[in-house]
Write an enzyme that holds these catalytic residues in place. Sequence first.
Site, mmCIF file in Angstrom:
data_model
loop_
_atom_site.group_PDB
_atom_site.id
_atom_site.type_symbol
_atom_site.label_atom_id
_atom_site.label_comp_id
_atom_site.label_asym_id
_atom_site.label_seq_id
_atom_site.Cartn_x
_atom_site.Cartn_y
_atom_site.Cartn_z
ATOM 1 N N ARG A 80 0.829 -1.208 0.000
ATOM 2 C CA ARG A 80 0.000 0.000 0.000
ATOM 3 C C ARG A 80 0.863 1.259 0.000
ATOM 4 O O ARG A 80 0.539 2.277 0.631
ATOM 5 C CB ARG A 80 -0.952 0.022 1.209
ATOM 6 C CG ARG A 80 -1.803 -1.214 1.395
ATOM 7 C CD ARG A 80 -2.707 -1.456 0.203
ATOM 8 N NE ARG A 80 -3.711 -0.398 0.046
ATOM 9 C CZ ARG A 80 -4.551 -0.308 -0.981
ATOM 10 N NH1 ARG A 80 -4.491 -1.216 -1.952
ATOM 11 N NH2 ARG A 80 -5.424 0.652 -1.032
ATOM 12 N N THR A 106 13.456 10.250 2.030
ATOM 13 C CA THR A 106 12.027 10.090 2.244
ATOM 14 C C THR A 106 11.356 9.934 0.886
ATOM 15 O O THR A 106 11.969 10.226 -0.163
ATOM 16 C CB THR A 106 11.443 11.310 2.993
ATOM 17 O OG1 THR A 106 10.068 11.056 3.281
ATOM 18 C CG2 THR A 106 11.553 12.562 2.157
ATOM 19 N N HIS A 154 -17.271 46.976 -28.582
ATOM 20 C CA HIS A 154 -18.564 46.430 -28.161
ATOM 21 C C HIS A 154 -19.171 45.554 -29.260
ATOM 22 O O HIS A 154 -20.380 45.325 -29.283
ATOM 23 C CB HIS A 154 -19.563 47.542 -27.798
ATOM 24 C CG HIS A 154 -18.958 48.630 -26.968
ATOM 25 N ND1 HIS A 154 -18.853 48.544 -25.602
ATOM 26 C CD2 HIS A 154 -18.394 49.817 -27.323
ATOM 27 C CE1 HIS A 154 -18.262 49.646 -25.135
ATOM 28 N NE2 HIS A 154 -17.965 50.422 -26.162
ATOM 29 N N GLN A 236 8.003 18.477 4.200
ATOM 30 C CA GLN A 236 8.234 17.163 3.600
ATOM 31 C C GLN A 236 8.223 17.273 2.085
ATOM 32 O O GLN A 236 8.941 16.567 1.385
ATOM 33 C CB GLN A 236 7.163 16.170 4.064
ATOM 34 C CG GLN A 236 7.466 14.739 3.616
ATOM 35 C CD GLN A 236 6.521 13.741 4.244
ATOM 36 O OE1 GLN A 236 5.452 13.493 3.710
ATOM 37 N NE2 GLN A 236 6.912 13.174 5.377
ATOM 38 N N SER A 284 -21.256 20.115 -40.908
ATOM 39 C CA SER A 284 -22.499 19.727 -40.237
ATOM 40 C C SER A 284 -23.041 18.477 -40.898
ATOM 41 O O SER A 284 -22.984 18.335 -42.126
ATOM 42 C CB SER A 284 -23.534 20.863 -40.335
ATOM 43 O OG SER A 284 -24.811 20.410 -39.956
#
Length: 481
Positions: A80, A106, A154, A236, A284
């Site tokens: 695991r 580690t 715009h 860590q 399409s």
Amino acid sequence: MSANSKYQSPLTSRYASDEMAYNFSNDKRFSTWRQLWLYLATAEQQLGLTDITDAMLDEMRQNLHNIDYPLVAEEERRRRHDVMAHVHAFGVACPQAAPIIHLGATSCYVTDNADLIILRDGLDILIEKLAVTIDSLAQFAVVHKDLPTLGFTHFQPAQLTTVGKRACLWLQELLWDLRNFTRCRTDLRFRGAKGTTGTQASFMALFDRDFAKVEQLDELVTKQAGFEKSYAVTGQTYLRKVDADILSVLASFGATAHKIATDIRLLANLKELEEPFEKHQIGSSAMAYKRNPMRCERICSLARHLIALSSDAYHTTSVQWLERTLDDSANRRISLPEAFLTADIVLSVLQNVFDGMVVYPKVIERRIKQELPFMATENIIMAMVKKGGDRQVCHEHIRVLSHQSAYHVKAEGGENDLIERIKNEPYFEPVWDELDALLDPATFTGAAPQQVTRFMESEVQPALAPFTKVISNKASVQLEV
């Protein structure tokens, strides 16, 4: 189960480049873990750990890519723990070196350092692709720097610009993205050999509390991995703020790409500009005449995902308790690869679009003619004043004719006939012979062509100078699907 019987990410099954897909593959990740174990053992030997022999290092070097995945899977089910499963599998492949693999380290020594190597390499891929993409758009901008087109604010008709100048607006944002990518790549550091909570306690014990050697160990593995510096302090893990920094840069690029692709989609609707459309491409299934901007739609779709992924990194860094917590792991396995894969795909599609963009000058010209007469009214007034006319009287004549023409366009569906009305109004006879010159679109684009030239010289070319070789070797992007 077959490959078609379970979910596959479309990022890899449909879109991603081979190089970026490999960069986040198991082969890359776990061979990098083994390379990191070799770096660590090599540095430890150099610093006086005589139990580590040249034969051990050679054995590790010969088995960097010899990964027994079934054995790893079996060990992970039993233990695991993914890192310890790989430590065991590497030890089986390297029986001499097995006792010293992972010595003093580690899990985050391999997981985090490997992530940083992968992120660094991913940024290198993206930076070069972005430079090539910028070059493609820059060439387009130069070709069309003089072509007048109707500007929009715009999304309403405004003063004229040029097709090339508009492309420079897109280029400016991409140049900022290149700056951001490069800054992020330059700032990236290595985690190094920092121990379980970042205190280097295990290495202090290994080297009899000789802090100078512990510092040297950190420097040696950092240099071997191709980094100039490691982070001065870590928990860590390296601080997840790094991930947030990187994903925010990628998300910012996603916003740029979305804006550009949206602009192209709007212009495609106006029939002024189109993305490439292949000979046998179908727009399409029902409407055979359609030429949908599917590439730019894909860019927008993926760019939204890229923008959204940045929130994962922000949430993750905000909940890293004290020296670390493991609730980052599953999220990062998804968000980091997907961000890079998505950015890579968006860049590929952008380059494909820029390399094959089609401009329709006649459509652009027709739209200009529909709007330019109104824009030219001030020029016509000035010309009349030069002929001795009264500015206020002329303004009233122009106002009346403009409203008549606007009604003809909007209510009666006709073409803009303001110039014809001016030609039929005796008051304007003094400037009739000047109207064509007064309506030359090139006189309404201001300094847009010169701005394009100056922008290329002052901004684009210097930014692309470091990538001359990459750009000269670029290949056209072919989209498979």
